[in-house]
Scaffold this motif. Structure first.
Motif, PDB file in Angstrom:
ATOM      1  N   ASP A 262       0.825  -1.214   0.000  1.00  0.00           N
ATOM      2  CA  ASP A 262       0.000   0.000   0.000  1.00  0.00           C
ATOM      3  C   ASP A 262       0.859   1.264   0.000  1.00  0.00           C
ATOM      4  OD1 ASP A 262      -2.284  -1.520   0.017  1.00  0.00           O
ATOM      5  OD2 ASP A 262      -2.571  -1.415   2.193  1.00  0.00           O
ATOM      6  N   VAL A 263       1.870   1.270   0.852  1.00  0.00           N
ATOM      7  CA  VAL A 263       2.716   2.463   0.946  1.00  0.00           C
ATOM      8  C   VAL A 263       3.499   2.667  -0.352  1.00  0.00           C
ATOM      9  CG1 VAL A 263       4.670   3.518   2.149  1.00  0.00           C
ATOM     10  CG2 VAL A 263       2.894   2.356   3.464  1.00  0.00           C
TER      11      VAL A 263
ATOM     12  N   ARG B 231       2.549   1.760  -3.301  1.00  0.00           N
ATOM     13  CA  ARG B 231       1.604   2.253  -4.295  1.00  0.00           C
ATOM     14  C   ARG B 231       1.356   3.744  -4.108  1.00  0.00           C
ATOM     15  NH1 ARG B 231      -2.961  -0.545  -3.204  1.00  0.00           N
ATOM     16  NH2 ARG B 231      -1.803  -2.392  -3.853  1.00  0.00           N
ATOM     17  N   ALA B 232       1.167   4.160  -2.848  1.00  0.00           N
ATOM     18  CA  ALA B 232       0.933   5.577  -2.575  1.00  0.00           C
ATOM     19  C   ALA B 232       2.146   6.417  -2.982  1.00  0.00           C
ATOM     20  CB  ALA B 232       0.622   5.784  -1.090  1.00  0.00           C
ATOM     21  N   ALA B 233       3.335   5.890  -2.745  1.00  0.00           N
ATOM     22  CA  ALA B 233       4.542   6.653  -3.057  1.00  0.00           C
ATOM     23  C   ALA B 233       4.758   6.774  -4.561  1.00  0.00           C
ATOM     24  CB  ALA B 233       5.764   5.999  -2.399  1.00  0.00           C
TER      25      ALA B 233
ATOM     26  N   GLY C 186       1.001   8.010  -6.423  1.00  0.00           N
ATOM     27  CA  GLY C 186       0.366   9.188  -5.865  1.00  0.00           C
ATOM     28  C   GLY C 186      -0.494   8.866  -4.665  1.00  0.00           C
ATOM     29  N   ILE C 187      -0.462   9.757  -3.685  1.00  0.00           N
ATOM     30  CA  ILE C 187      -1.304   9.566  -2.501  1.00  0.00           C
ATOM     31  C   ILE C 187      -2.754   9.838  -2.868  1.00  0.00           C
ATOM     32  CG2 ILE C 187      -1.731  10.292  -0.134  1.00  0.00           C
ATOM     33  CD1 ILE C 187       1.067  11.396  -0.017  1.00  0.00           C
ATOM     34  N   LEU C 188      -2.944  10.891  -3.645  1.00  0.00           N
ATOM     35  CA  LEU C 188      -4.294  11.347  -3.998  1.00  0.00           C
ATOM     36  C   LEU C 188      -4.422  11.446  -5.518  1.00  0.00           C
ATOM     37  CD1 LEU C 188      -4.112  14.359  -1.520  1.00  0.00           C
ATOM     38  CD2 LEU C 188      -5.267  12.202  -1.032  1.00  0.00           C
ATOM     39  N   PRO C 189      -4.394  10.316  -6.224  1.00  0.00           N
ATOM     40  CA  PRO C 189      -4.402  10.356  -7.687  1.00  0.00           C
ATOM     41  C   PRO C 189      -5.718  10.916  -8.234  1.00  0.00           C
ATOM     42  CG  PRO C 189      -4.707   8.103  -6.914  1.00  0.00           C
ATOM     43  CD  PRO C 189      -4.397   8.924  -5.716  1.00  0.00           C
ATOM     44  N   ALA C 190      -5.605  11.893  -9.144  1.00  0.00           N
ATOM     45  CA  ALA C 190      -6.812  12.509  -9.725  1.00  0.00           C
ATOM     46  C   ALA C 190      -7.613  11.477 -10.498  1.00  0.00           C
ATOM     47  CB  ALA C 190      -6.412  13.657 -10.647  1.00  0.00           C
ATOM     48  N   SER C 191      -8.906  11.618 -10.424  1.00  0.00           N
ATOM     49  CA  SER C 191      -9.802  10.694 -11.120  1.00  0.00           C
ATOM     50  C   SER C 191      -9.744  10.873 -12.631  1.00  0.00           C
ATOM     51  CB  SER C 191     -11.237  10.929 -10.655  1.00  0.00           C
ATOM     52  OG  SER C 191     -11.726   9.821  -9.959  1.00  0.00           O
TER      53      SER C 191
ATOM     54  N   GLY D 215     -15.656  11.314  -6.020  1.00  0.00           N
ATOM     55  CA  GLY D 215     -15.034  10.849  -7.257  1.00  0.00           C
ATOM     56  C   GLY D 215     -13.973  11.800  -7.794  1.00  0.00           C
ATOM     57  N   GLU D 216     -13.515  12.722  -6.973  1.00  0.00           N
ATOM     58  CA  GLU D 216     -12.511  13.681  -7.437  1.00  0.00           C
ATOM     59  C   GLU D 216     -11.106  13.077  -7.477  1.00  0.00           C
ATOM     60  OE1 GLU D 216     -14.796  17.591  -5.558  1.00  0.00           O
ATOM     61  OE2 GLU D 216     -12.925  16.869  -4.712  1.00  0.00           O
ATOM     62  N   ILE D 217     -10.877  12.135  -6.578  1.00  0.00           N
ATOM     63  CA  ILE D 217      -9.617  11.402  -6.603  1.00  0.00           C
ATOM     64  C   ILE D 217      -9.930   9.917  -6.568  1.00  0.00           C
ATOM     65  CG2 ILE D 217      -8.222  13.230  -5.544  1.00  0.00           C
ATOM     66  CD1 ILE D 217      -8.519  11.938  -2.897  1.00  0.00           C
ATOM     67  N   ARG D 218      -9.009   9.124  -7.115  1.00  0.00           N
ATOM     68  CA  ARG D 218      -9.200   7.688  -7.148  1.00  0.00           C
ATOM     69  C   ARG D 218      -8.828   7.084  -5.804  1.00  0.00           C
ATOM     70  NH1 ARG D 218      -5.499   5.438 -10.469  1.00  0.00           N
ATOM     71  NH2 ARG D 218      -4.723   7.456 -11.159  1.00  0.00           N
TER      72      ARG D 218
ATOM     73  N   VAL E 145      -5.410   3.820  -2.532  1.00  0.00           N
ATOM     74  CA  VAL E 145      -5.287   3.166  -1.226  1.00  0.00           C
ATOM     75  C   VAL E 145      -6.454   3.619  -0.375  1.00  0.00           C
ATOM     76  CG1 VAL E 145      -2.761   2.990  -1.316  1.00  0.00           C
ATOM     77  CG2 VAL E 145      -3.822   5.020  -0.313  1.00  0.00           C
TER      78      VAL E 145
ATOM     79  N   LEU F 168      -5.678   5.670   5.121  1.00  0.00           N
ATOM     80  CA  LEU F 168      -4.227   5.532   4.954  1.00  0.00           C
ATOM     81  C   LEU F 168      -3.667   6.705   4.158  1.00  0.00           C
ATOM     82  CD1 LEU F 168      -1.563   3.980   5.145  1.00  0.00           C
ATOM     83  CD2 LEU F 168      -2.246   2.681   3.114  1.00  0.00           C
TER      84      LEU F 168
ATOM     85  N   LEU G 218      -0.657   9.225   5.306  1.00  0.00           N
ATOM     86  CA  LEU G 218       0.582   9.414   4.541  1.00  0.00           C
ATOM     87  C   LEU G 218       0.719  10.863   4.086  1.00  0.00           C
ATOM     88  CD1 LEU G 218       0.596   6.106   2.453  1.00  0.00           C
ATOM     89  CD2 LEU G 218       1.918   6.646   4.512  1.00  0.00           C
TER      90      LEU G 218
ATOM     91  N   GLY H 268       1.675  13.551  -7.196  1.00  0.00           N
ATOM     92  CA  GLY H 268       2.588  12.437  -7.016  1.00  0.00           C
ATOM     93  C   GLY H 268       4.007  12.891  -6.742  1.00  0.00           C
TER      94      GLY H 268
END
Lengths: 195, 195
Positions: free
Chosen positions: A182-183, A185-187, A190-195, B145-148, B151, B155, B159, B190
């Motif tokens: 998980d970590v 993947r986030a690293a 992206g922690i907050l990947p845009a949709s 739905g703004e971010i995917r 994770v 979590l 992070l 990212g």
DNA sequence: GTCTATAAATCGATAGAC
DNA sequence: GTCTATCGATTTATAGAC
């Protein structure tokens, strides 16, 4: 006939004493923990404690060594030495989180070190060596065009380190076997990947 | 005629004493810093120091209040209360980094608090309230739905907090005016965006 | 608002018996 | 390997003069 089995006295080995001490260091803070505190937690007297360890700083050094050995072992893994910079980087982040969770109390102590004693400065320098290795891979990956230079590679490496190490702030040993994945993947995605 | 200007005695106000004390707390560690250390750094005696502050813990509380006030002020900003969850989130991260740099020694102290005294537990709870606000926005942004959901949102929030707060580990006051923008970009687009 | 002096408790560490 | 007893230094904090 053999002599009758000697009743095993509840004797403490150095290993279990270190475990107890590190627990106290983490909950009370290293400086705020007295040898009296450690002895009480271990169920022996202060003097007995000094029979196993030269003093408070010797305990700290043993704990920091264990954390650093675990971290550097990751860099000796095959996956950390072969493949593209990004692949090696991801392997290391994954392994780093594994060590963080497996050696949680020891690494937690390491990450709190600020370098006020000789022992702490030694640990801090080894930590910096580890971080420099990772930062070098980030730079290589950018230069190889594997990742975009959204921010300065040196900054990216620092934030990556901050993200990964922050796991010790809330992780509990044993829980969440998927944490390294998980970590990572986030690293990397992206922690907050845009949709 | 006015009376001649009185020569200003080099007297310490509570503000400058706090500044000195926080500096000592950071370099030596709070527990390892004695009132003697603080007095020497301030250029007065221990007794004089007690005239301005009730004790060590009063100094810590004043410092933690300043850090927390700065952080919560960000949540009262218009940009933190209007717009989409992601826009609000990005505004808060940006402002959080600004506060981190502007109030660097105070926030550094706050982030080292572990909750062993009543004062520390109070600060820790206010910090958790701030983090919970941010975590709520992360969750809203995922649900909108703004971010995917790469994770688990909880979590991701942890992070994100770790990444942002790690800035205090290496930031220097005044330097790098673009830092809030850079950190926000790393958090939202990212750290290591694939090419 | 600053100082000297000191109280009362605790600190890390050691001596030496068993 | 554990204990009792203690040393000498340091700690937070206070009393009271100026």
């Amino acid at each position: 006939m053999n002599s009758p089995a000697r009743v095993r006295r509840p004797s403490h080995g150095p290993g279990s004493l270190l475990e107890v001490a590190v627990g106290e260091f983490i909950t009370r803070g290293y400086d705020a923990t007295s040898m009296e505190d450690l002895s009480r937690a271990a169920g022996i007297t202060k003097s007995s404690f000094y029979h196993h360890f030269a003093g408070k700083e010797a305990l700290l050094r043993a704990a920091l060594e264990r954390a650093l050995d675990g971290l550097f072992a990751v860099l000796d893994t095959p996956g950390a030495r072969t493949g593209s910079p990004v692949a090696r980087l991801r392997h290391i982040v994954h392994g780093q989180v594994e060590v963080l969770v497996r050696e949680l109390p020891y690494v937690t102590l390491l990450l709190r070190v600020r370098g006020n004693t000789e022992t702490e400065r030694w640990a801090l320098e080894r930590r910096r060596t580890f971080d420099a290795h990772v930062a070098g891979l980030v730079r290589e990956a950018v230069e190889a065009g594997e990742i975009r230079a959204g921010v300065d590679p040196a900054l990216a490496a620092r934030l990556l380190s901050g993200l990964v190490n922050s796991v010790v702030e809330w992780a509990r040993p044993g829980r969440s076997a998927s944490l390294p994945d998980d970590v990572a993947r986030a690293a990397f995605e992206g922690i907050l990947p845009a949709s």
